[in-house]
Design an enzyme around this catalytic site. Structure first.
Site, PDB file in Angstrom:
ATOM      1  N   VAL A  98     -22.531  -3.696 -90.554  1.00 19.11           N
ATOM      2  CA  VAL A  98     -23.976  -3.154 -90.702  1.00 19.11           C
ATOM      3  C   VAL A  98     -23.944  -1.860 -90.980  1.00 19.11           C
ATOM      4  O   VAL A  98     -23.169  -0.874 -90.358  1.00 19.11           O
ATOM      5  CB  VAL A  98     -24.951  -3.592 -89.725  1.00 19.11           C
ATOM      6  CG1 VAL A  98     -25.241  -4.914 -89.758  1.00 19.11           C
ATOM      7  CG2 VAL A  98     -24.581  -3.065 -88.311  1.00 19.11           C
ATOM      8  N   LYS A 149     -11.519  -4.815 -92.027  1.00 21.76           N
ATOM      9  CA  LYS A 149     -12.671  -3.858 -91.339  1.00 21.76           C
ATOM     10  C   LYS A 149     -11.981  -2.573 -91.624  1.00 21.76           C
ATOM     11  O   LYS A 149     -12.929  -1.754 -91.933  1.00 21.76           O
ATOM     12  CB  LYS A 149     -13.201  -4.338 -90.124  1.00 21.76           C
ATOM     13  CG  LYS A 149     -14.028  -3.241 -89.433  1.00 21.76           C
ATOM     14  CD  LYS A 149     -15.312  -2.941 -90.040  1.00 21.76           C
ATOM     15  CE  LYS A 149     -15.823  -1.854 -89.499  1.00 21.76           C
ATOM     16  NZ  LYS A 149     -17.318  -1.628 -89.790  1.00 21.76           N
ATOM     17  N   HIS A 187     -17.662   5.145-116.641  1.00 23.17           N
ATOM     18  CA  HIS A 187     -16.582   4.342-116.850  1.00 23.17           C
ATOM     19  C   HIS A 187     -16.858   3.082-115.898  1.00 23.17           C
ATOM     20  O   HIS A 187     -16.709   3.073-114.729  1.00 23.17           O
ATOM     21  CB  HIS A 187     -15.260   4.978-116.580  1.00 23.17           C
ATOM     22  CG  HIS A 187     -13.873   4.227-116.781  1.00 23.17           C
ATOM     23  ND1 HIS A 187     -13.690   2.916-116.366  1.00 23.17           N
ATOM     24  CD2 HIS A 187     -12.982   4.560-117.654  1.00 23.17           C
ATOM     25  CE1 HIS A 187     -12.354   2.385-116.712  1.00 23.17           C
ATOM     26  NE2 HIS A 187     -12.228   3.346-117.755  1.00 23.17           N
ATOM     27  N   GLY A 200     -18.368  12.229 -91.154  1.00 28.75           N
ATOM     28  CA  GLY A 200     -18.626  11.929 -89.721  1.00 28.75           C
ATOM     29  C   GLY A 200     -18.884  10.728 -89.424  1.00 28.75           C
ATOM     30  O   GLY A 200     -18.674   9.540 -90.205  1.00 28.75           O
ATOM     31  N   CYS A 203     -17.556   5.587 -87.809  1.00 21.01           N
ATOM     32  CA  CYS A 203     -16.541   4.658 -88.470  1.00 21.01           C
ATOM     33  C   CYS A 203     -15.673   5.224 -89.508  1.00 21.01           C
ATOM     34  O   CYS A 203     -14.398   5.184 -89.273  1.00 21.01           O
ATOM     35  CB  CYS A 203     -17.870   3.787 -89.103  1.00 21.01           C
ATOM     36  SG  CYS A 203     -18.686   2.528 -88.307  1.00 21.01           S
ATOM     37  N   ARG A 268     -22.714  11.855 -83.818  1.00 19.38           N
ATOM     38  CA  ARG A 268     -21.299  11.358 -83.723  1.00 19.38           C
ATOM     39  C   ARG A 268     -20.326  11.741 -84.686  1.00 19.38           C
ATOM     40  O   ARG A 268     -20.376  11.376 -85.859  1.00 19.38           O
ATOM     41  CB  ARG A 268     -20.939   9.906 -83.420  1.00 19.38           C
ATOM     42  CG  ARG A 268     -21.578   9.668 -81.945  1.00 19.38           C
ATOM     43  CD  ARG A 268     -21.232   8.163 -81.512  1.00 19.38           C
ATOM     44  NE  ARG A 268     -22.275   7.081 -82.400  1.00 19.38           N
ATOM     45  CZ  ARG A 268     -22.120   5.916 -82.253  1.00 19.38           C
ATOM     46  NH1 ARG A 268     -21.365   5.214 -81.319  1.00 19.38           N
ATOM     47  NH2 ARG A 268     -23.057   5.232 -82.950  1.00 19.38           N
TER      48      ARG A 268
HETATM   49  N1  NAD Z   1     -23.228   0.959 -85.077  1.00 19.42           N
HETATM   50  C1  NAD Z   1     -22.790   0.430 -86.313  1.00 19.42           C
HETATM   51  O1  NAD Z   1     -23.523   0.288 -87.204  1.00 19.42           O
HETATM   52  C2  NAD Z   1     -21.500  -0.214 -86.348  1.00 19.42           C
HETATM   53  C3  NAD Z   1     -21.070  -0.687 -87.595  1.00 19.42           C
HETATM   54  C4  NAD Z   1     -19.899  -1.360 -87.921  1.00 19.42           C
HETATM   55  C5  NAD Z   1     -19.066  -1.480 -86.556  1.00 19.42           C
HETATM   56  N2  NAD Z   1     -19.418  -0.790 -85.443  1.00 19.42           N
HETATM   57  C6  NAD Z   1     -18.402  -1.255 -84.496  1.00 19.42           C
HETATM   58  O2  NAD Z   1     -19.034  -1.735 -83.443  1.00 19.42           O
HETATM   59  C7  NAD Z   1     -18.759  -1.225 -82.018  1.00 19.42           C
HETATM   60  C8  NAD Z   1     -19.875  -0.888 -81.099  1.00 19.42           C
HETATM   61  O3  NAD Z   1     -20.486   0.368 -81.927  1.00 19.42           O
HETATM   62  P1  NAD Z   1     -22.083   0.804 -81.541  1.00 19.42           P
HETATM   63  O4  NAD Z   1     -22.336   1.815 -82.571  1.00 19.42           O
HETATM   64  O5  NAD Z   1     -22.750  -0.421 -81.345  1.00 19.42           O
HETATM   65  O6  NAD Z   1     -21.620   1.515 -80.185  1.00 19.42           O
HETATM   66  P2  NAD Z   1     -22.767   2.122 -79.214  1.00 19.42           P
HETATM   67  O7  NAD Z   1     -22.150   3.057 -78.359  1.00 19.42           O
HETATM   68  O8  NAD Z   1     -24.038   2.531 -79.680  1.00 19.42           O
HETATM   69  O9  NAD Z   1     -23.089   0.865 -78.302  1.00 19.42           O
HETATM   70  C9  NAD Z   1     -22.060   0.325 -77.456  1.00 19.42           C
HETATM   71  C10 NAD Z   1     -22.574  -0.700 -76.071  1.00 19.42           C
HETATM   72  O10 NAD Z   1     -21.603  -1.038 -75.339  1.00 19.42           O
HETATM   73  C11 NAD Z   1     -21.965  -0.885 -74.045  1.00 19.42           C
HETATM   74  N3  NAD Z   1     -20.767  -0.939 -73.181  1.00 19.42           N
HETATM   75  C12 NAD Z   1     -19.766   0.237 -72.804  1.00 19.42           C
HETATM   76  N4  NAD Z   1     -18.795  -0.217 -72.298  1.00 19.42           N
HETATM   77  C13 NAD Z   1     -19.257  -1.575 -71.794  1.00 19.42           C
HETATM   78  C14 NAD Z   1     -18.592  -2.609 -71.007  1.00 19.42           C
HETATM   79  N5  NAD Z   1     -17.463  -2.219 -70.381  1.00 19.42           N
HETATM   80  N6  NAD Z   1     -19.104  -3.586 -70.837  1.00 19.42           N
HETATM   81  C15 NAD Z   1     -20.442  -3.871 -71.454  1.00 19.42           C
HETATM   82  N7  NAD Z   1     -20.856  -3.137 -72.388  1.00 19.42           N
HETATM   83  C16 NAD Z   1     -20.472  -1.822 -72.530  1.00 19.42           C
HETATM   84  C17 NAD Z   1     -22.540   0.757 -73.969  1.00 19.42           C
HETATM   85  O11 NAD Z   1     -23.356   0.739 -72.838  1.00 19.42           O
HETATM   86  C18 NAD Z   1     -23.546   0.424 -75.297  1.00 19.42           C
HETATM   87  O12 NAD Z   1     -24.810  -0.106 -75.204  1.00 19.42           O
HETATM   88  C19 NAD Z   1     -17.706   0.004 -82.401  1.00 19.42           C
HETATM   89  O13 NAD Z   1     -16.409  -0.669 -82.419  1.00 19.42           O
HETATM   90  C20 NAD Z   1     -18.070   0.269 -83.728  1.00 19.42           C
HETATM   91  O14 NAD Z   1     -16.990   0.924 -84.411  1.00 19.42           O
HETATM   92  C21 NAD Z   1     -20.749  -0.344 -85.357  1.00 19.42           C
END
Ligand code: NAD
Length: 366
Positions: A98, A149, A187, A200, A203, A268
């Site tokens: 997303v 990914k 093109h 930044g 991802c 971030r």
């Molecule tokens: N945010 C996006 O749009 C997006 C898009 C593609 C991929 N991702 C991937 O998804 C993953 C999460 O990203 P995000 O942006 O949601 O991160 P985020 O930091 O916003 O949220 C992660 C959540 O995980 C929780 N957490 C951390 N350690 C934990 C544990 N041990 N047990 C349970 N919960 C725990 C945190 O409290 C937090 O609520 C990453 O790998 C990211 O690369 C995110």
């Protein structure tokens, strides 16, 4: 939508896992200072499922993860429960793709890749996503899904690096990179990306490192592109210094935007934070920041014109829509020196030079 789901009892939040049919792990997977992946969140989240996992459960890793994480880290941890992956419960990696800012829409509309540890897992996880995904669903193995990914974001990082390099070349040879990009993209098989002050977010600036790790000899383009994109904040800083050269007085710049991309509140890995770090280290400039999406940052001004008042350079760093309505007549009256450095081609054609500004555009060598 969240409020409604909570009110009608369909969504409840807990700080610890509870029994469930499906567990989805979507915890952070950042890189450490040495650019090696930090997998401790994935490990501890997986560990926390062990007391609750039972026969026929499904575990899905959605976190962006290095190749092999599902097979070599998630599965062995879960098997400490004495149940066997594949036989007793199912596991798959289904990467989240997303776009922040459009998450609710893209969760439903995007296509999805499901990489099961075996076919039974892929089929079971497919049924889970089918309950809300309208996009196509593609099945593969876990490691292929992990690499897909990573490569999607790496593709974008490499292409941005290509355009950042092109921007520097165009400055050297007296051409406007933005014209080159617009015309080249006519093109049918070319899609040059946009240059800017760096890359930044959690991802695109992070994921290539998961492919580079343990592949340093092979992943040469990926590493070079990371370096090119990481060089941009310093490049912008040098441009600012050149524009303001000629006097020993400490100059003040006003930075518009600090997030990693427009119209989000996420800072971030933002390249503008890196630029601020450089400015702080060099200690040759004062700076003020304006960002309507961000709170609690040093030198942050709520009022745009108060921040601009008495400044020597206005830096367009992040092209937030909120900056569209700037009153340049007022800006001209307030600035000590009417310098503008636009790193996003936000004001390219709006005649700022004719209005009396010294308008500099990243990548324009004309
Ligand atoms: N945010 C996006 O749009 C997006 C898009 C593609 C991929 N991702 C991937 O998804 C993953 C999460 O990203 P995000 O942006 O949601 O991160 P985020 O930091 O916003 O949220 C992660 C959540 O995980 C929780 N957490 C951390 N350690 C934990 C544990 N041990 N047990 C349970 N919960 C725990 C945190 O409290 C937090 O609520 C990453 O790998 C990211 O690369 C995110």
């Amino acid at each position: 939508m969240v409020k409604e789901a909570v009110l009608n009892g369909k969504l409840t939040a807990k700080t610890k896992p509870v029994e469930a049919d499906v567990f989805i792990i979507a915890v952070p997977t950042p890189v450490k200072d040495d650019k090696k992946v930090e997998l401790s969140y994935v490990e501890s989240a997986t560990q926390s499922i062990i007391p609750h996992i039972k026969k026929d459960n499904i575990v899905i890793l959605e976190s962006t993860s290095p190749p092999g994480t599902t097979d070599n880290i998630v599965v062995p941890i879960l098997e400490k429960s004495a149940l066997k992956a594949g036989r007793d419960f199912m596991v798959a990696h289904s990467p989240e793709r997303v776009l922040p800012g459009r998450i609710m829409q893209e969760l439903v509309e995007n296509s999805r890749i499901i990489g099961g540890i075996d076919d039974k897992s892929s089929q079971a996880v497919r049924k889970v996503y089918k309950t809300f995904v309208e996009g196509e669903i593609f099945l593969t193995d876990a490691k292929t899904a992990e690499v897909c990914k990573l490569m999607e974001n790496t593709y974008r990082d490499v292409n941005i690096a290509l355009s950042n390099e092109l921007a520097k070349i165009c400055e050297n040879i007296g051409v406007n990179v933005w014209d080159v990009i617009e015309l080249s993209n006519k093109h049918p098989r070319v899609n040059l990306h946009m240059p800017g002050p760096g890359v930044g977010g959690h991802c695109i600036a992070v994921d290539p490192w998961f492919l580079i790790e343990n592949q340093e000899e092979t992943a040469r383009v990926l590493k070079l592109c990371r370096d090119i994109n990481d060089s941009m904040p310093l490049y912008v800083y040098e441009k600012i210094k050149n524009i303001l050269a000629g006097s020993n007085d400490k100059k003040t710049i006003c930075i518009l935007g600090i997030t990693y991309k427009p119209d989000v509140d996420d800072i971030r890995e933002s390249p503008i934070l890196k630029l601020m770090e450089i400015i702080n280290e060099e200690n040759k400039l004062d700076y003020r920041i304006v960002d309507p999406h961000v709170k609690n940052i040093n030198n942050l001004y709520e009022d745009l014109y108060e921040a601009i008042d008495g400044s020597d350079l206005l830096l367009m760093a992040v092209n937030h829509s909120a900056f569209k309505n700037i009153e340049f007549k007022k800006v001209m009256e307030l600035m000590k020196e009417p310098n503008i450095l636009d790193t996003r081609n936000f004001w390219g054609d709006s005649g700022l030079s004719e209005k009396g500004f010294s308008y500099y555009l990243l990548g324009n060598g004309r």
